[in-house]
Write a protein that holds these residues in place. Structure first.
Motif: not given
Length: 62
Positions: A38-61
């Protein structure tokens, strides 16, 4: 570029994806066990999703 995985900073080359960030953080196996990213806003994102500087992602659990 720097991205954040579960509040841990990971350095990646520009153009890398969520999958690369998880590999860099040593967490790819977590996704293989059915957990989602998930991104920092709680939206699920795919493994092929693009990232940019300072992107924050989290793994459920975590």
């Amino acid at each position: 570029m720097k991205v954040w995985v579960n509040d841990r900073d990971i350095d990646l080359a520009p153009g890398m994806t969520v999958r690369h960030a998880l590999i860099g953080a040593g967490l790819r196996h977590e996704i293989e066990t059915g957990k989602k990213v998930f991104d920092e806003w709680g939206n699920e994102i795919g493994l092929d999703g693009a990232l940019s500087e300072n992107t924050r992602i989290y793994i459920e659990g975590f």
